[in-house]
Design a protein around this motif. Structure first.
Motif, mmCIF file in Angstrom:
data_model
loop_
_atom_site.group_PDB
_atom_site.id
_atom_site.type_symbol
_atom_site.label_atom_id
_atom_site.label_comp_id
_atom_site.label_asym_id
_atom_site.label_seq_id
_atom_site.Cartn_x
_atom_site.Cartn_y
_atom_site.Cartn_z
ATOM 1 N N ILE A 102 0.877 -1.164 0.000
ATOM 2 C CA ILE A 102 0.000 0.000 0.000
ATOM 3 C C ILE A 102 0.919 1.220 0.000
ATOM 4 C CG2 ILE A 102 -1.805 1.297 1.183
ATOM 5 C CD1 ILE A 102 -2.776 -1.470 0.314
ATOM 6 N N GLU A 103 0.846 2.006 -1.067
ATOM 7 C CA GLU A 103 1.625 3.247 -1.149
ATOM 8 C C GLU A 103 0.955 4.279 -0.251
ATOM 9 O OE1 GLU A 103 2.728 6.760 -4.361
ATOM 10 O OE2 GLU A 103 1.849 4.892 -5.099
ATOM 11 N N LEU A 104 1.765 5.020 0.490
ATOM 12 C CA LEU A 104 1.254 5.945 1.487
ATOM 13 C C LEU A 104 1.999 7.265 1.410
ATOM 14 C CD1 LEU A 104 1.508 7.180 4.565
ATOM 15 C CD2 LEU A 104 -0.619 6.026 4.064
ATOM 16 N N HIS A 105 1.259 8.357 1.513
ATOM 17 C CA HIS A 105 1.849 9.701 1.625
ATOM 18 C C HIS A 105 1.086 10.486 2.671
ATOM 19 C CE1 HIS A 105 4.376 9.018 -1.829
ATOM 20 N NE2 HIS A 105 3.325 8.462 -2.404
ATOM 21 N N LEU A 106 1.805 11.139 3.561
ATOM 22 C CA LEU A 106 1.179 11.955 4.593
ATOM 23 C C LEU A 106 0.406 13.121 3.988
ATOM 24 C CD1 LEU A 106 4.237 12.001 6.988
ATOM 25 C CD2 LEU A 106 1.996 11.057 7.563
ATOM 26 N N SER A 107 1.008 13.776 3.011
ATOM 27 C CA SER A 107 0.378 14.928 2.374
ATOM 28 C C SER A 107 -0.331 14.492 1.099
ATOM 29 C CB SER A 107 1.429 15.995 2.044
ATOM 30 O OG SER A 107 2.288 15.519 1.016
ATOM 31 N N ASN A 108 -1.189 15.356 0.590
ATOM 32 C CA ASN A 108 -1.852 15.095 -0.689
ATOM 33 C C ASN A 108 -0.889 15.515 -1.794
ATOM 34 O OD1 ASN A 108 -3.336 14.931 -2.999
ATOM 35 N ND2 ASN A 108 -5.067 16.122 -2.232
ATOM 36 N N VAL A 109 -0.144 14.556 -2.305
ATOM 37 C CA VAL A 109 0.881 14.850 -3.322
ATOM 38 C C VAL A 109 0.271 15.454 -4.587
ATOM 39 C CG1 VAL A 109 2.560 13.178 -2.470
ATOM 40 C CG2 VAL A 109 0.839 12.452 -4.147
ATOM 41 N N HIS A 110 -1.006 15.193 -4.835
ATOM 42 C CA HIS A 110 -1.659 15.706 -6.041
ATOM 43 C C HIS A 110 -2.020 17.186 -5.925
ATOM 44 C CE1 HIS A 110 -1.632 11.615 -7.348
ATOM 45 N NE2 HIS A 110 -2.232 11.271 -6.237
ATOM 46 N N ALA A 111 -1.964 17.725 -4.730
ATOM 47 C CA ALA A 111 -2.235 19.142 -4.505
ATOM 48 C C ALA A 111 -0.940 19.935 -4.327
ATOM 49 C CB ALA A 111 -3.121 19.308 -3.265
ATOM 50 N N ARG A 112 0.183 19.295 -4.597
ATOM 51 C CA ARG A 112 1.487 19.931 -4.399
ATOM 52 C C ARG A 112 2.172 20.160 -5.737
ATOM 53 N NH1 ARG A 112 4.690 17.074 0.064
ATOM 54 N NH2 ARG A 112 5.840 19.021 -0.088
ATOM 55 N N GLU A 113 3.478 20.297 -5.727
ATOM 56 C CA GLU A 113 4.241 20.584 -6.940
ATOM 57 C C GLU A 113 3.986 19.526 -8.002
ATOM 58 O OE1 GLU A 113 6.889 21.626 -3.318
ATOM 59 O OE2 GLU A 113 5.585 19.980 -3.901
ATOM 60 N N ALA A 114 4.051 19.931 -9.260
ATOM 61 C CA ALA A 114 3.749 19.038 -10.383
ATOM 62 C C ALA A 114 4.635 17.793 -10.384
ATOM 63 C CB ALA A 114 3.873 19.785 -11.702
ATOM 64 N N PHE A 115 5.909 17.924 -9.984
ATOM 65 C CA PHE A 115 6.792 16.756 -10.020
ATOM 66 C C PHE A 115 6.353 15.670 -9.040
ATOM 67 C CE2 PHE A 115 8.928 19.377 -6.782
ATOM 68 C CZ PHE A 115 9.216 18.451 -5.789
ATOM 69 N N ARG A 116 5.513 16.009 -8.058
ATOM 70 C CA ARG A 116 5.030 15.020 -7.093
ATOM 71 C C ARG A 116 3.790 14.274 -7.590
ATOM 72 N NH1 ARG A 116 7.908 15.993 -2.363
ATOM 73 N NH2 ARG A 116 8.521 18.166 -2.079
ATOM 74 N N HIS A 117 3.261 14.651 -8.735
ATOM 75 C CA HIS A 117 2.021 14.050 -9.225
ATOM 76 C C HIS A 117 2.227 12.672 -9.842
ATOM 77 C CE1 HIS A 117 0.124 18.334 -9.669
ATOM 78 N NE2 HIS A 117 0.510 18.055 -8.437
ATOM 79 N N HIS A 118 3.440 12.336 -10.233
ATOM 80 C CA HIS A 118 3.700 11.033 -10.839
ATOM 81 C C HIS A 118 4.332 10.096 -9.825
ATOM 82 C CE1 HIS A 118 5.925 7.917 -13.027
ATOM 83 N NE2 HIS A 118 4.826 7.906 -13.750
ATOM 84 N N SER A 119 3.828 8.871 -9.779
ATOM 85 C CA SER A 119 4.359 7.850 -8.877
ATOM 86 C C SER A 119 4.818 6.643 -9.677
ATOM 87 C CB SER A 119 3.288 7.410 -7.876
ATOM 88 O OG SER A 119 3.716 6.261 -7.175
ATOM 89 N N TYR A 120 6.068 6.245 -9.472
ATOM 90 C CA TYR A 120 6.560 4.983 -10.026
ATOM 91 C C TYR A 120 6.089 3.803 -9.177
ATOM 92 C CZ TYR A 120 9.582 7.280 -13.394
ATOM 93 O OH TYR A 120 10.041 8.026 -14.447
ATOM 94 N N ILE A 121 5.646 4.070 -7.949
ATOM 95 C CA ILE A 121 5.208 3.022 -7.036
ATOM 96 C C ILE A 121 3.774 2.585 -7.348
ATOM 97 C CG2 ILE A 121 4.840 2.426 -4.592
ATOM 98 C CD1 ILE A 121 7.799 3.086 -5.386
#
Length: 146
Positions: A102-121
């Motif tokens: 289960i991939e997990l992020h504390l923050s909403n990565v989709h509401a942050r910088e564009a480079f955080r919107h893509h996940s290889y996981i």
């Protein structure tokens, strides 16, 4: 007792001090304690680890895959942090080890910088939880039990 692994990637050792407006005020020790308490409540052992090194995370994913195949573990909650957006190696380790993640992020990565919107996981993971803070870890533990 079955085990669930919680693997945290780079800079999560700085929780509580690094950008608390984004990541909260609780420390990594707080997070790990809450995960272990949730595991105890649900009848599962929670093994928490943190590394700033990609290769260490790869090795732990391989270990977790072996434990799942042996029947002693259920899977991994993985907050790969910045490696989420850069690491083909972690993607390949999840797929190669055939470990439920289960991939997990504390923050909403989709509401942050564009480079955080893509996940290889994400393409290798069973599911993703983002933006719910530490509560997301507890939900991920429950999801692996389900």
């Amino acid at each position: 007792m079955k085990k669930i692994f919680v693997f945290n990637g780079p800079n999560l050792n700085l929780l509580g001090r690094r950008e608390p407006a984004v990541y909260g005020h609780e420390t990594l020790d707080d997070l790990e304690r809450r995960c272990r308490d949730e595991g105890a409540r649900l009848g599962v052992e929670v093994d928490c680890r943190q590394s700033n090194h990609e290769g260490q995370l790869v090795d732990w994913l391989h270990e977790a895959g072996q434990a799942v195949r042996a029947g002693s573990a259920l899977g991994v909650v993985l907050n790969a942090a910045a490696y989420t957006h850069t690491s083909v190696a972690l993607h390949d380790a999840i797929k190669g080890a055939a470990v439920p993640v289960i991939e997990l992020h504390l923050s909403n990565v989709h509401a942050r910088e564009a480079f955080r919107h893509h996940s290889y996981i994400a393409p290798a993971a069973r599911g993703c939880i983002v933006g719910l803070g530490i509560k997301g870890y507890l939900l991920a533990i429950q999801a692996l039990l389900d």
